[in-house]
Scaffold this motif. Sequence first.
Motif, short mmCIF file in Angstrom:
data_model
loop_
_atom_site.label_atom_id
_atom_site.label_comp_id
_atom_site.label_asym_id
_atom_site.label_seq_id
_atom_site.Cartn_x
_atom_site.Cartn_y
_atom_site.Cartn_z
N ASP A 38 0.84 -1.19 0.00
CA ASP A 38 0.00 0.00 0.00
C ASP A 38 0.88 1.24 0.00
O ASP A 38 1.94 1.25 0.65
CB ASP A 38 -0.91 0.00 1.23
N PRO A 39 0.47 2.29 -0.70
CA PRO A 39 1.29 3.51 -0.77
C PRO A 39 1.64 4.05 0.61
O PRO A 39 0.76 4.19 1.47
CB PRO A 39 0.39 4.48 -1.53
N GLY A 40 2.91 4.32 0.80
CA GLY A 40 3.36 4.88 2.07
C GLY A 40 3.56 3.87 3.18
O GLY A 40 4.11 4.20 4.23
N LEU A 41 3.11 2.64 2.96
CA LEU A 41 3.22 1.61 3.99
C LEU A 41 4.19 0.50 3.61
O LEU A 41 4.47 -0.39 4.42
CB LEU A 41 1.84 1.01 4.29
N GLY A 42 4.68 0.50 2.39
CA GLY A 42 5.59 -0.53 1.96
C GLY A 42 4.90 -1.88 1.83
O GLY A 42 3.70 -1.95 1.55
N LYS B 101 9.19 -14.22 10.82
CA LYS B 101 8.59 -13.16 10.02
C LYS B 101 9.63 -12.42 9.22
O LYS B 101 10.81 -12.40 9.57
CB LYS B 101 7.89 -12.13 10.93
N VAL B 102 9.18 -11.76 8.16
CA VAL B 102 10.00 -10.84 7.38
C VAL B 102 9.31 -9.47 7.43
O VAL B 102 8.12 -9.37 7.17
CB VAL B 102 10.15 -11.29 5.92
N THR B 103 10.08 -8.45 7.78
CA THR B 103 9.55 -7.10 7.86
C THR B 103 10.25 -6.22 6.84
O THR B 103 11.48 -6.17 6.79
CB THR B 103 9.74 -6.52 9.27
N PHE B 104 9.44 -5.53 6.03
CA PHE B 104 9.95 -4.62 5.02
C PHE B 104 9.83 -3.17 5.48
O PHE B 104 8.94 -2.83 6.27
CB PHE B 104 9.17 -4.78 3.71
N GLY B 105 10.70 -2.33 4.94
CA GLY B 105 10.55 -0.90 5.12
C GLY B 105 9.49 -0.35 4.18
O GLY B 105 8.89 -1.09 3.39
N THR B 106 9.27 0.95 4.27
CA THR B 106 8.24 1.60 3.47
C THR B 106 8.68 1.91 2.04
O THR B 106 7.88 2.31 1.22
CB THR B 106 7.76 2.89 4.14
N GLY B 107 9.96 1.71 1.78
CA GLY B 107 10.46 1.91 0.44
C GLY B 107 11.02 3.31 0.21
O GLY B 107 10.57 4.29 0.81
N THR B 108 12.03 3.39 -0.65
CA THR B 108 12.63 4.66 -1.06
C THR B 108 12.66 4.71 -2.58
O THR B 108 13.19 3.80 -3.23
CB THR B 108 14.06 4.80 -0.53
N LYS B 109 12.07 5.76 -3.12
CA LYS B 109 12.08 5.94 -4.57
C LYS B 109 13.38 6.62 -4.97
O LYS B 109 13.68 7.73 -4.50
CB LYS B 109 10.89 6.77 -5.02
N LEU B 110 14.14 5.96 -5.81
CA LEU B 110 15.39 6.52 -6.31
C LEU B 110 15.15 7.09 -7.69
O LEU B 110 14.67 6.40 -8.58
CB LEU B 110 16.48 5.45 -6.37
N GLN B 111 15.50 8.36 -7.84
CA GLN B 111 15.38 9.03 -9.12
C GLN B 111 16.78 9.45 -9.55
O GLN B 111 17.43 10.25 -8.86
CB GLN B 111 14.48 10.26 -9.00
N VAL B 112 17.27 8.89 -10.66
CA VAL B 112 18.58 9.26 -11.19
C VAL B 112 18.35 10.22 -12.35
O VAL B 112 17.68 9.87 -13.33
CB VAL B 112 19.38 8.03 -11.63
N ILE B 113 18.92 11.40 -12.21
CA ILE B 113 18.66 12.47 -13.17
C ILE B 113 19.76 12.51 -14.23
O ILE B 113 20.94 12.56 -13.87
CB ILE B 113 18.58 13.82 -12.43
#
Lengths: 112, 114
Positions: A38-42, B101-113
Amino acid sequence: EAQVTQNPRYLITVTGKKLTVTCSQNMNHEYMSWYRQDPGLGLRQIYYSMNVEVTDKGDVPEGYKVSRKEKRNFPLILESPSPNQTSLYFCASSLTLNTEAFFGQGTRLTVV
Amino acid sequence: AQSVAQPEDQVNVAEGNPLTVKCTYSVSGNPYLFWYVQYPNRGLQFLLKYITGDNLVKGSYGFEAEFNKSQTSFHLKKPSALVSDSALYFCAVSSREGYQKVTFGTGTKLQVIP
């Protein structure tokens, strides 16, 4: 080819109508998981299975069921879907907990 | 309970410059740490992992990550960014002890310019 196959890829359903999302892997992996993105929740883990007939809750199991009757298959069951279960769902498998996971292509579920 | 923090929603970097995507974690016992990448409309793909041994881990596509136990961090790095590296990056943690369990982070969007 080593892969995790999910079906369907897209699904629109109505509140309360039971549905099953299938997941199958051809790598003889022991560990399988379901996640929702989900967006913002990973990614959040819904359920996981360490082997046949061994399943356990992840972080967001409410409203979901799973079963692991065969090593290759790990279906996700929504007995009574609700709109807050609208999400992108991923199935994943790995040989064990500390090896790389292979992910399916995802199932985009919309509950109206 | 275990957790992963990716403090930056987005990282912008010029092509050819070094990149870093940050990850810190909290877990009971010894961690298993992973980085995955997600391209648009695709599932996640494995980049690299730390299980034990050398703190500097090398992975696919020229990426590497450094495990720092005292800072509980596992930052992803690459010496020279490519436009094709633009994607969503996820850090994940599990543990040898306790629940599987496996726990993920919320993610980071990488933008290469370019």
